[in-house]
Write a protein that holds these residues in place. Structure first.
Motif, PDB file in Angstrom:
ATOM      1  N   PHE A 183     -13.572   7.613  -1.890  1.00  0.00           N
ATOM      2  CA  PHE A 183     -12.478   8.495  -1.480  1.00  0.00           C
ATOM      3  C   PHE A 183     -11.107   7.960  -1.891  1.00  0.00           C
ATOM      4  O   PHE A 183     -10.246   8.708  -2.356  1.00  0.00           O
ATOM      5  N   SER A 184     -10.887   6.658  -1.724  1.00  0.00           N
ATOM      6  CA  SER A 184      -9.555   6.090  -1.900  1.00  0.00           C
ATOM      7  C   SER A 184      -9.232   5.779  -3.354  1.00  0.00           C
ATOM      8  O   SER A 184      -9.866   4.932  -3.985  1.00  0.00           O
ATOM      9  N   VAL A 209       0.861  -1.174   0.000  1.00  0.00           N
ATOM     10  CA  VAL A 209       0.000   0.000   0.000  1.00  0.00           C
ATOM     11  C   VAL A 209       0.899   1.225   0.000  1.00  0.00           C
ATOM     12  O   VAL A 209       1.926   1.242   0.673  1.00  0.00           O
ATOM     13  N   PRO A 210       0.546   2.272  -0.768  1.00  0.00           N
ATOM     14  CA  PRO A 210       1.417   3.444  -0.857  1.00  0.00           C
ATOM     15  C   PRO A 210       1.487   4.220   0.443  1.00  0.00           C
ATOM     16  O   PRO A 210       0.849   5.247   0.609  1.00  0.00           O
ATOM     17  N   THR A 211       2.280   3.719   1.380  1.00  0.00           N
ATOM     18  CA  THR A 211       2.405   4.341   2.691  1.00  0.00           C
ATOM     19  C   THR A 211       3.853   4.704   2.959  1.00  0.00           C
ATOM     20  O   THR A 211       4.740   3.888   2.792  1.00  0.00           O
ATOM     21  N   ASN A 212       4.094   5.943   3.394  1.00  0.00           N
ATOM     22  CA  ASN A 212       5.427   6.359   3.793  1.00  0.00           C
ATOM     23  C   ASN A 212       5.556   6.148   5.288  1.00  0.00           C
ATOM     24  O   ASN A 212       5.030   6.897   6.090  1.00  0.00           O
ATOM     25  N   LYS A 213       6.274   5.094   5.681  1.00  0.00           N
ATOM     26  CA  LYS A 213       6.363   4.739   7.088  1.00  0.00           C
ATOM     27  C   LYS A 213       7.131   5.762   7.905  1.00  0.00           C
ATOM     28  O   LYS A 213       7.068   5.768   9.118  1.00  0.00           O
ATOM     29  N   LEU A 214       7.910   6.648   7.233  1.00  0.00           N
ATOM     30  CA  LEU A 214       8.704   7.622   7.968  1.00  0.00           C
ATOM     31  C   LEU A 214       7.885   8.857   8.315  1.00  0.00           C
ATOM     32  O   LEU A 214       8.290   9.662   9.134  1.00  0.00           O
ATOM     33  N   ALA A 215       6.750   9.014   7.668  1.00  0.00           N
ATOM     34  CA  ALA A 215       5.904  10.181   7.917  1.00  0.00           C
ATOM     35  C   ALA A 215       4.555   9.715   8.438  1.00  0.00           C
ATOM     36  O   ALA A 215       4.260   8.528   8.474  1.00  0.00           O
ATOM     37  N   SER A 216       3.728  10.658   8.837  1.00  0.00           N
ATOM     38  CA  SER A 216       2.398  10.311   9.318  1.00  0.00           C
ATOM     39  C   SER A 216       1.567   9.758   8.167  1.00  0.00           C
ATOM     40  O   SER A 216       1.571  10.300   7.065  1.00  0.00           O
ATOM     41  N   ALA A 217       0.871   8.676   8.432  1.00  0.00           N
ATOM     42  CA  ALA A 217       0.014   8.086   7.407  1.00  0.00           C
ATOM     43  C   ALA A 217      -1.160   9.021   7.130  1.00  0.00           C
ATOM     44  O   ALA A 217      -1.650   9.715   8.021  1.00  0.00           O
ATOM     45  N   TYR A 221      -7.369   3.986   4.473  1.00  0.00           N
ATOM     46  CA  TYR A 221      -8.408   3.325   3.688  1.00  0.00           C
ATOM     47  C   TYR A 221      -7.817   2.210   2.827  1.00  0.00           C
ATOM     48  O   TYR A 221      -8.394   1.131   2.688  1.00  0.00           O
ATOM     49  N   ALA A 222      -6.652   2.485   2.222  1.00  0.00           N
ATOM     50  CA  ALA A 222      -6.025   1.493   1.363  1.00  0.00           C
ATOM     51  C   ALA A 222      -5.635   0.245   2.149  1.00  0.00           C
ATOM     52  O   ALA A 222      -5.863  -0.884   1.704  1.00  0.00           O
TER      53      ALA A 222
END
Length: 309
Positions: free
Chosen positions: A134-135, A64-72, A78-79
Motif C-alpha cells: 500500500f505505502s 516522512v511525507p507528513t503534513n503536521k497541520l492536517a490530519s495524517a 504506514y510510512a
C-alpha cells in the motif's frame, strides 16, 4: 535532632525522585512535544541478514511525507511505522514453513509486501515472486530493484494488476486486520482471483485489537495515528467470520496443510506460539513441552482454492 535529620533525608530523597522523573520525561521528548517513536523490535521480529542489508540505501530520507497541520493519512501512518522499523520483518518468521508446506510451488504473490523482506527471502530460495504494498514511501525506500522492475506494485491489494488464476501460492500475513472494513470484500475477492484453481493461500489474521490500541503512544507511528484518527486494527472479526468471507470466494480450509504447519513447527521451527518440545531443558535432563497457543493458532489460515472457483 535525630528526628529532624530523618525528616530532612526523606525530604531530600523525594526531591531527588522528582528531579529524576523530570529528566526521564525530558529524555523521552523529541523537542516538539512528540513522543519519540519506539524503534525497538518485537521479540518475534526478524532482522534481515546480509546481503539483504546492502539492498537498502543508507541515505534513507530522515523525514516522512507528513503534513503536521492536517490530519495524517493512512500513507503517513504506514510510512512512519516502517521508517522506525526499517528492515524488521515479522512475516519472515513464516518463510521456513513454506518450503515444507508448499514444496511444489513456483509462483508466489505477496499481498502486503511491506519492506519486501519476505519477497527477498523467498526469491533467494528460488521462488518467482510478485507482490503489492500500500505505502508508496515504503516501497520506494526499501524494495529497490523489485520496485524498479515492476515486481512490486504500489496500492491497495484489491487494485492489483497481477494476472488472474496464475499463482501457486498467495501470501497475506498480518495485513487484512489493517484494512478498512469497506475494502475487505474486494480484497478477499482479489486474493481468490490471484490463486490458480487448486492453488494455496497462507493468511495470518489477528482477530483481536492491537496490543497498542489502548496505548497508541507506544506505536512507532504514535503521532500519525493520533492525527489520523485511524485504528491500528481496522477490521476486528472472529475466525468464524473470516472463514465465512473466504468460503464465499471459493477458499476453503486446508486441514492437512494446517496439521503439517504444526508438525513442522514442532520438529524444526520451534516457535513457542505453535507448540514444541525441548529435550534436556536447560541441561537438566528434563523435557519441556509447549502446547500450541489457541489464540495464535487461530490466526493462521491454510487455504486452498476450489477447482471450480
Amino acid at each position: 535532632m535525630k528526628k529532624s535529620f530523618v525528616f530532612g533525608r526523606r525530604k531530600f530523597s523525594f526531591v531527588a525522585f522528582l528531579v529524576t522523573c523530570f529528566l526521564y520525561a525530558a529524555l523521552r521528548s523529541n523537542g516538539g512535544g512528540e513522543t519519540i517513536p519506539n524503534s525497538s523490535s518485537r521479540s518475534d521480529s526478524i532482522e534481515l541478514p546480509s546481503p539483504f542489508h546492502d539492498i537498502v540505501t543508507r541515505d534513507t530520507p530522515a523525514t516522512v511525507p507528513t503534513n503536521k497541520l492536517a490530519s495524517a493519512s493512512r500513507e503517513d501512518v504506514y510510512a512512519a511505522y516502517h521508517r522506525a522499523r526499517r528492515l524488521k520483518c515479522d512475516g519472515c518468521r513464516y518463510v521456513p514453513f513454506y518450503k515444507h508446506l508448499y514444496s511444489n510451488v513456483k509462483n508466489v504473490f505477496d499481498a502486503g509486501a511491506a519492506n519486501c523482506g519476505v519477497f527477498r527471502a523467498l526469491s533467494s530460495l528460488g521462488y518467482k515472486v510478485q507482490g503489492i504494498e500500500f505505502s508508496s514511501w515504503v516501497v520506494k525506500n526499501f524494495c529497490g530493484e523489485m520496485y524498479t522492475t515492476g515486481a512490486v506494485e504500489i496500492g491497495p491489494i484489491h487494485r492489483t494488476r497481477a494476472p488472474s488464476n496464475y499463482f501457486d501460492l498467495v501470501l497475506c500475513t498480518d495485513v487484512l486486520e489493517h484494512i478498512p472494513m469497506a475494502d475487505i470484500p474486494d480484497t478477499i475477492a482479489s486474493l481468490a482471483r490471484l490463486a490458480k484453481p487448486g492453488g494455496k493461500l497462507f493468511l495470518v489474521i489477528a482477530s483481536d485489537p492491537s496490543k497498542h490500541e489502548n496505548h497508541p503512544e507506544r506505536s512507532n507511528a504514535a503521532a500519525e495515528l493520533q492525527s489520523s484518527g485511524l485504528k491500528i486494527h481496522e477490521t476486528v472479526k472472529p475466525r468464524t467470520w473470516w472463514l465465512e468471507q473466504l468460503e464465499q470466494n471459493g477458499l476453503r480450509e486446508d486441514h492437512e496443510a494446517m496439521q503439517r504447519f504444526l508438525h513442522v513447527n514442532h520438529e524444526e521451527v520451534h516457535d513457542p506460539r505453535y507448540g514444541f518440545t525441548l529435550e534436556n531443558f536447560k541441561g537438566r535432563g528434563t523435557t519441556k513441552q509447549y502446547e500450541p497457543n489457541p489464540r495464535h493458532v487461530a490466526r493462521v489460515y491454510c487455504l486452498v482454492k476450489t477447482p471450480d472457483s
